[in-house]
Design an enzyme around this catalytic site. Sequence first.
Site, PDB file in Angstrom:
ATOM      1  NE  ARG A  29     -28.698  -5.184 -53.987  1.00  0.00           N
ATOM      2  CZ  ARG A  29     -28.248  -3.961 -53.764  1.00  0.00           C
ATOM      3  NH1 ARG A  29     -27.502  -3.349 -54.671  1.00  0.00           N
ATOM      4  NH2 ARG A  29     -28.508  -3.346 -52.624  1.00  0.00           N
ATOM      5  CG  HIS A  50     -21.854  -3.807 -55.119  1.00  0.00           C
ATOM      6  ND1 HIS A  50     -22.738  -4.811 -54.821  1.00  0.00           N
ATOM      7  CD2 HIS A  50     -22.559  -2.650 -54.962  1.00  0.00           C
ATOM      8  CE1 HIS A  50     -23.912  -4.297 -54.489  1.00  0.00           C
ATOM      9  NE2 HIS A  50     -23.827  -2.969 -54.563  1.00  0.00           N
TER      10      HIS A  50
HETATM   11  N1  LIG Z   1     -24.478  -0.667 -57.474  1.00  0.00           N
HETATM   12  C1  LIG Z   1     -24.602   0.119 -56.410  1.00  0.00           C
HETATM   13  O1  LIG Z   1     -23.608   0.551 -55.827  1.00  0.00           O
HETATM   14  C2  LIG Z   1     -25.988   0.523 -55.934  1.00  0.00           C
HETATM   15  C3  LIG Z   1     -26.121   1.605 -55.056  1.00  0.00           C
HETATM   16  C4  LIG Z   1     -27.382   2.020 -54.679  1.00  0.00           C
HETATM   17  C5  LIG Z   1     -28.508   1.356 -55.160  1.00  0.00           C
HETATM   18  N2  LIG Z   1     -28.356   0.285 -55.993  1.00  0.00           N
HETATM   19  C6  LIG Z   1     -29.530  -0.452 -56.498  1.00  0.00           C
HETATM   20  O2  LIG Z   1     -30.443   0.468 -57.086  1.00  0.00           O
HETATM   21  C7  LIG Z   1     -31.750   0.069 -56.714  1.00  0.00           C
HETATM   22  C8  LIG Z   1     -32.732   1.209 -56.908  1.00  0.00           C
HETATM   23  O3  LIG Z   1     -32.540   2.187 -55.896  1.00  0.00           O
HETATM   24  P1  LIG Z   1     -33.558   3.409 -55.754  1.00  0.00           P
HETATM   25  O4  LIG Z   1     -33.166   4.126 -54.517  1.00  0.00           O
HETATM   26  O5  LIG Z   1     -33.667   4.172 -57.022  1.00  0.00           O
HETATM   27  O6  LIG Z   1     -34.945   2.607 -55.537  1.00  0.00           O
HETATM   28  P2  LIG Z   1     -36.421   3.212 -55.570  1.00  0.00           P
HETATM   29  O7  LIG Z   1     -36.407   4.674 -55.272  1.00  0.00           O
HETATM   30  O8  LIG Z   1     -37.235   2.306 -54.700  1.00  0.00           O
HETATM   31  O9  LIG Z   1     -36.874   3.065 -57.092  1.00  0.00           O
HETATM   32  C9  LIG Z   1     -37.155   1.828 -57.665  1.00  0.00           C
HETATM   33  C10 LIG Z   1     -37.667   2.047 -59.075  1.00  0.00           C
HETATM   34  O10 LIG Z   1     -37.838   0.777 -59.697  1.00  0.00           O
HETATM   35  C11 LIG Z   1     -39.186   0.662 -60.158  1.00  0.00           C
HETATM   36  N3  LIG Z   1     -39.657  -0.729 -60.055  1.00  0.00           N
HETATM   37  C12 LIG Z   1     -39.649  -1.538 -58.992  1.00  0.00           C
HETATM   38  N4  LIG Z   1     -40.202  -2.736 -59.300  1.00  0.00           N
HETATM   39  C13 LIG Z   1     -40.559  -2.666 -60.604  1.00  0.00           C
HETATM   40  C14 LIG Z   1     -41.175  -3.557 -61.504  1.00  0.00           C
HETATM   41  N5  LIG Z   1     -41.561  -4.785 -61.104  1.00  0.00           N
HETATM   42  N6  LIG Z   1     -41.400  -3.136 -62.754  1.00  0.00           N
HETATM   43  C15 LIG Z   1     -41.043  -1.897 -63.164  1.00  0.00           C
HETATM   44  N7  LIG Z   1     -40.443  -0.987 -62.363  1.00  0.00           N
HETATM   45  C16 LIG Z   1     -40.218  -1.375 -61.097  1.00  0.00           C
HETATM   46  C17 LIG Z   1     -39.987   1.554 -59.251  1.00  0.00           C
HETATM   47  O11 LIG Z   1     -41.237   1.863 -59.881  1.00  0.00           O
HETATM   48  P3  LIG Z   1     -42.242   2.927 -59.209  1.00  0.00           P
HETATM   49  O12 LIG Z   1     -41.642   4.274 -59.551  1.00  0.00           O
HETATM   50  O13 LIG Z   1     -43.524   2.700 -59.888  1.00  0.00           O
HETATM   51  O14 LIG Z   1     -42.243   2.642 -57.726  1.00  0.00           O
HETATM   52  C18 LIG Z   1     -39.036   2.741 -59.105  1.00  0.00           C
HETATM   53  O15 LIG Z   1     -39.120   3.596 -60.210  1.00  0.00           O
HETATM   54  C19 LIG Z   1     -31.583  -0.417 -55.271  1.00  0.00           C
HETATM   55  O16 LIG Z   1     -32.627  -1.275 -54.870  1.00  0.00           O
HETATM   56  C20 LIG Z   1     -30.260  -1.147 -55.341  1.00  0.00           C
HETATM   57  O17 LIG Z   1     -30.487  -2.499 -55.687  1.00  0.00           O
HETATM   58  C21 LIG Z   1     -27.127  -0.135 -56.390  1.00  0.00           C
END
Ligand SMILES: NC(=O)c1ccc[n+]([C@@H]2O[C@H](COP(=O)([O-])OP(=O)(O)OC[C@H]3O[C@@H](n4cnc5c(N)ncnc54)[C@H](OP(=O)(O)O)[C@@H]3O)[C@@H](O)[C@H]2O)c1
Length: 308
Positions: A223, A271
């Site tokens: 983000r 994005h």
């Molecule tokens: N640019 C784009 O088009 C696009 C598209 C889709 C998604 N995204 C972004 O990608 C993000 C991630 O998506 P996802 O589906 O992979 O999410 P997810 O499955 O919830 O994974 C989040 C990861 O981040 C880690 N995390 C969260 N808070 C943390 C912290 N304080 N310190 C260290 N690690 C932390 C989590 O750790 P744990 O494994 O320990 O829970 C997990 O490994 C979304 O929230 C979105 O903002 C962007």
Amino acid sequence: MHIVFASHQDPGAWLPALREALPGHTITVWNPQAPPTGAEGAVVWQPPAELFEHERNLKILFNLGAGVDAILRMPQLPSGIRIARLEDAGMAVQIAEYAVYALLRIARGFGVYERDQAAGRWQPQPGLLRRLWPVGVLGLGSVGERVARVLAALDFPVAGWSRSRRAIEGVQCMAGADELPAFLARTRVLVNVLPLTDATRGILNRRTLSQLLPDACLINVGRGAHLVEQDLLDLLDEGRLAGAALDVFEHEPLPPGHRFWSDPRVHITPHIAGTTLRDEAVESVARQVGQYARGEPVSGIVERARGY
Ligand SMILES: NC(=O)c1ccc[n+]([C@@H]2O[C@H](COP(=O)([O-])OP(=O)(O)OC[C@H]3O[C@@H](n4cnc5c(N)ncnc54)[C@H](OP(=O)(O)O)[C@@H]3O)[C@@H](O)[C@H]2O)c1
């Protein structure tokens, strides 16, 4: 179960697919002018605040995206409502592609070749030595794990960082604030796929980015608010960082005149790193609705206290 569709996206593109995937459920487009429907569920993407004031029986939201930071910031969001988000749904592979593209554009000099072609210049760049390009992936969830696996399969040295410790073959998995300095210190290309939470807002700043290896690059697909944009520009100007590929921004669309538009060290996209694919998203929502309706644990439920 009655489900309303509340999104600025064209309902005509979604309703037939949702209805076909969810026979036995009633799916209607949310209409703020009509009396409340009493719907228990809502399929949403960037829903208007009035939805929660109007449809007071809502128990669960099915979010047509992976990130839920915008919904969680809404003051009108009722405290008891559950949120199920898209897990992968075809986004992880797209973001992995984006990371490969951005990394190779930098590491193999494809950006240089674009400029050389415009200048009519034939100038091969030095070959790529993978050991000089250690990649670090911030966030090892549905998206980050895929990114880390794909880059590791291309033989880049890959480490990943998450809150709890993960185990991914071929990836050095690090966890928690204590291990962040060591993770940054071995990383030259930093790929951010963290969710935006109170703990991660502004995590890409002068202090953290300065700990990367020399000539480091940032690829931000998380983000915009993860990055302190002025810190990145300052570090580029100081020669501390070599470049950045940015898909997300503090303000979107990126305002006219922003320095990112014209800085040759910064490569921007609007994005699009991981777009929501309708068929995959409908399949995922249908699975979650089914789990909810049968009283089973629903996959992809957001833990509101931790913010993702
Ligand atoms: N640019 C784009 O088009 C696009 C598209 C889709 C998604 N995204 C972004 O990608 C993000 C991630 O998506 P996802 O589906 O992979 O999410 P997810 O499955 O919830 O994974 C989040 C990861 O981040 C880690 N995390 C969260 N808070 C943390 C912290 N304080 N310190 C260290 N690690 C932390 C989590 O750790 P744990 O494994 O320990 O829970 C997990 O490994 C979304 O929230 C979105 O903002 C962007």
